[in-house]
Scaffold this active site. Structure first.
Site, PDB file in Angstrom:
ATOM      1  N   SER A  68       1.411  -1.152   0.634  1.00 47.14           N
ATOM      2  CA  SER A  68       0.049   0.282  -0.050  1.00 47.14           C
ATOM      3  C   SER A  68       0.569   1.000   0.275  1.00 47.14           C
ATOM      4  O   SER A  68       0.235   2.559  -0.143  1.00 47.14           O
ATOM      5  CB  SER A  68      -0.981   0.177   1.549  1.00 47.14           C
ATOM      6  OG  SER A  68      -0.165   0.027   2.364  1.00 47.14           O
ATOM      7  N   HIS A 118      -3.165  -3.675  -5.570  1.00 45.38           N
ATOM      8  CA  HIS A 118      -3.097  -3.415  -4.742  1.00 45.38           C
ATOM      9  C   HIS A 118      -4.634  -3.502  -3.892  1.00 45.38           C
ATOM     10  O   HIS A 118      -6.117  -2.473  -4.770  1.00 45.38           O
ATOM     11  CB  HIS A 118      -2.809  -1.947  -3.792  1.00 45.38           C
ATOM     12  CG  HIS A 118      -3.178  -1.308  -2.602  1.00 45.38           C
ATOM     13  ND1 HIS A 118      -3.337   0.036  -2.548  1.00 45.38           N
ATOM     14  CD2 HIS A 118      -3.204  -2.050  -1.598  1.00 45.38           C
ATOM     15  CE1 HIS A 118      -3.850   0.264  -0.751  1.00 45.38           C
ATOM     16  NE2 HIS A 118      -3.354  -0.873  -0.147  1.00 45.38           N
ATOM     17  N   GLU A 136      -6.247  -1.559  -6.997  1.00 46.77           N
ATOM     18  CA  GLU A 136      -4.892  -0.276  -7.860  1.00 46.77           C
ATOM     19  C   GLU A 136      -3.734  -1.787  -8.505  1.00 46.77           C
ATOM     20  O   GLU A 136      -3.284  -1.910  -7.751  1.00 46.77           O
ATOM     21  CB  GLU A 136      -4.364   0.473  -6.609  1.00 46.77           C
ATOM     22  CG  GLU A 136      -5.224   1.325  -5.999  1.00 46.77           C
ATOM     23  CD  GLU A 136      -4.715   2.207  -5.102  1.00 46.77           C
ATOM     24  OE1 GLU A 136      -5.055   3.620  -4.964  1.00 46.77           O
ATOM     25  OE2 GLU A 136      -3.663   1.504  -4.364  1.00 46.77           O
ATOM     26  N   ASN A 180      -5.089   6.275  -1.067  1.00 47.58           N
ATOM     27  CA  ASN A 180      -3.616   6.780   0.143  1.00 47.58           C
ATOM     28  C   ASN A 180      -3.633   8.265   0.056  1.00 47.58           C
ATOM     29  O   ASN A 180      -3.585   9.163   0.277  1.00 47.58           O
ATOM     30  CB  ASN A 180      -2.795   5.571   0.659  1.00 47.58           C
ATOM     31  CG  ASN A 180      -4.019   4.361   1.020  1.00 47.58           C
ATOM     32  OD1 ASN A 180      -4.771   4.140   1.459  1.00 47.58           O
ATOM     33  ND2 ASN A 180      -2.859   3.095   1.284  1.00 47.58           N
TER      34      ASN A 180
END
Length: 506
Positions: free
Chosen positions: A121, A142, A154, A192
């Site tokens: 991540s 991800h 992702e 994120n």
């Protein structure tokens, strides 16, 4: 390369590894499970068997499928048992050295055409792949926890990753029932990275003494439509996860002010106030329920003064109509009378600045946040300045609560609460597009599925006006003198010429 992976290896059987194994098996793949911890693979198979049995009990899958799915999970005694896998996904601890060592060993085991993927991540795919002889077959894959429920993944290309590898992983994600979004290899990838504004700006608001944790959460839920407030969310995800992520992205972007972490979370992490899992975070939890302080009741003054509205107020016509609906006595003169409550509705500026610039009596001046149409919210937000009289504050509170809608009164702040949090979210998202980290469409998909925002961040900007968001940022930059609020070129240019923020140049 084939379009699908018929055999997939999973290294690491923690929550992420188990989740990926579950949806890979459900897609029809044979899944080889490996873990260095003794008994971990058997525990993972037992866990997944229980998951499928519960789904069958609820009628979500055919009971006859349970043994079939379990049969697709093959224990691997060593990494060499993964030699025939077309794809191997590593889901081990977030350590660059450990992941590199594993990928190097896997490269020597699997076939030349096999794909190696990392569920990292936060680590650079380029850096993970750099020591390999064939870095072009390494990509990020991800997923988000819990994997079966969080329907976005992702797909991340390192600098040397072949496009065909990412295309194949994206197709596999669709076969698993997930939505792939394509990202370049940058800190935080999409989700994120885009999520930095929500928590960090809320923490700045609290650190300035504008409002407490519960008030900020209420405002962002009721006024902007977020499912959870930022402090509720941080309690859910836990500060031992959230704060290091804040620090990591801040460092990886060489101390970019937009991602600046807060001493508040560092201190609470040190104290062990991590959130729900420790029974106390920003809230205290009893039997799993947050103990939220009650809101103070609206004041009940004996009488209300007349109200005068600044000619520069945002949504001035709507504000006048709202005051009429509430039965206020409205003054329409060029200047307020000596006893009037003065209302301002700035975008980005604080109440103090507006009072000074417009030469208003600060002791009678109160701000109201009108970024969002009042009819679309469940809460009104007022702000005082340091000189606002108590009777004027109470009068404003009583007036705007008189129809039963919730009202929060905060201390002076450039951008109130909603304006500054929403503008920060939109600005970071716009800069993700400016950097070509992903397409605007993939950004919107990733954030709505991965973060559960009521709208994608670019759609937020479009709904409440790119020019308004731009004005909020410019004015906040003036108030605070902080490069954190400098507008992204993507937002500045589209806002200036009236284009949708999702508009991508040909």
């Amino acid at each position: 390369m084939n379009a699908a992976f018929t055999s997939t290896g999973i290294v690491g059987t923690g929550a992420m590894g188990r989740g990926i194994a579950q949806i890979a098996a459900q897609s029809g793949s044979t899944v080889y499970l490996f873990d260095t911890k003794p008994g971990a693979v058997d525990a993972a198979r037992t866990h997944l068997h229980g998951q499928w049995q519960r789904l069958a009990d609820k009628g979500r899958i055919d009971a006859a499928q349970v043994p079939v799915l379990l049969g697709r999970l093959v224990p691997a005694a060593s990494l060499r048992d993964l030699a025939a896998c077309e794809l191997v996904v590593e889901a081990i601890a977030e350590r660059l050295d450990a992941k590199r060592e594993l990928l190097l060993e896997l490269e020597s085991i699997v076939a030349p055409g096999a794909v190696l993927a990392s569920n990292t991540s936060s680590l650079s795919i380029t850096a993970l792949a750099a020591p390999l002889t064939h870095p072009q077959r390494v990509a990020g894959f991800h997923f988000f926890n819990p994997v079966p429920l969080m329907k976005v993944v992702e797909v991340v290309a390192g600098l040397r990753t072949e496009a065909a590898v990412c295309a194949r992983l994206a197709q596999y994600a669709r076969a698993m029932g997930h939505t792939p979004v394509m990202a370049q290899d940058t800190p935080g990838f999409i989700v994120n990275h885009a999520g930095r504004g929500f928590g960090t700006e809320a923490l700045r608001i609290v650190s300035e003494g504008v409002a407490d944790f519960a008030t900020v959460d209420r405002i962002l839920r009721d006024q902007a439509g977020f499912k959870l407030g930022p402090f509720e969310l941080m309690d859910l995800t836990a500060l031992d996860v959230t704060h290091p992520a804040m620090e990591s992205i801040y460092r990886q972007y060489y101390e970019e002010p937009r991602f600046r972490p807060s001493p508040i979370t560092a201190q609470r992490l040190a104290a062990g106030l991590l959130g729900r899992k420790t029974g106390e975070g920003f809230y205290r939890y009893v039997d799993g329920a947050a103990q939220v302080p009650a809101e103070p009741p609206a004041p009940r003054p004996a009488s209300l003064p007349p109200v005068w509205v600044s000619p520069r107020a945002a949504r001035r016509a709507e504000l006048y109509q709202l005051l009429k609906n509430l039965g206020a006595a409205i003054e329409t003169g060029a200047a307020p009378s000596a006893g009037a409550l003065i209302l301002v509705a700035p975008l980005g500026f604080d109440v103090t600045t507006v009072a000074v610039v417009e030469r208003l009596d600060p002791t009678r001046t109160v701000g109201i946040d009108m970024l969002i149409d009042d009819a679309a919210t469940r809460r009104r937000v007022l702000a005082t300045n340091p000189a606002t009289r108590e009777d004027m504050r109470d009068a404003a509170h009583a007036l705007f609560a008189s129809d039963g809608k919730a009202v929060s009164v905060v201390r002076d702040s450039g951008g109130f609460v909603t304006q500054r949090v929403v503008a920060t979210i939109v600005n970071i998202a716009a800069d993700i597009c400016q950097q070509r980290i992903c397409s605007p469409q993939d950004l919107e998909t990733a954030v709505t599925l991965g973060l559960g925002y009521p709208l994608g961040p670019l759609a937020m900007g479009d709904r409440w006006g790119p020019t308004n968001i731009l004005e909020v940022l410019f004015n906040m930059q003036t108030v605070y003198g902080d490069a954190r609020y400098r507008p992204s070129p993507w937002l500045r240019r589209r806002g200036a010429i009236g284009l949708s923020l999702t508009h991508e140049e040909p």
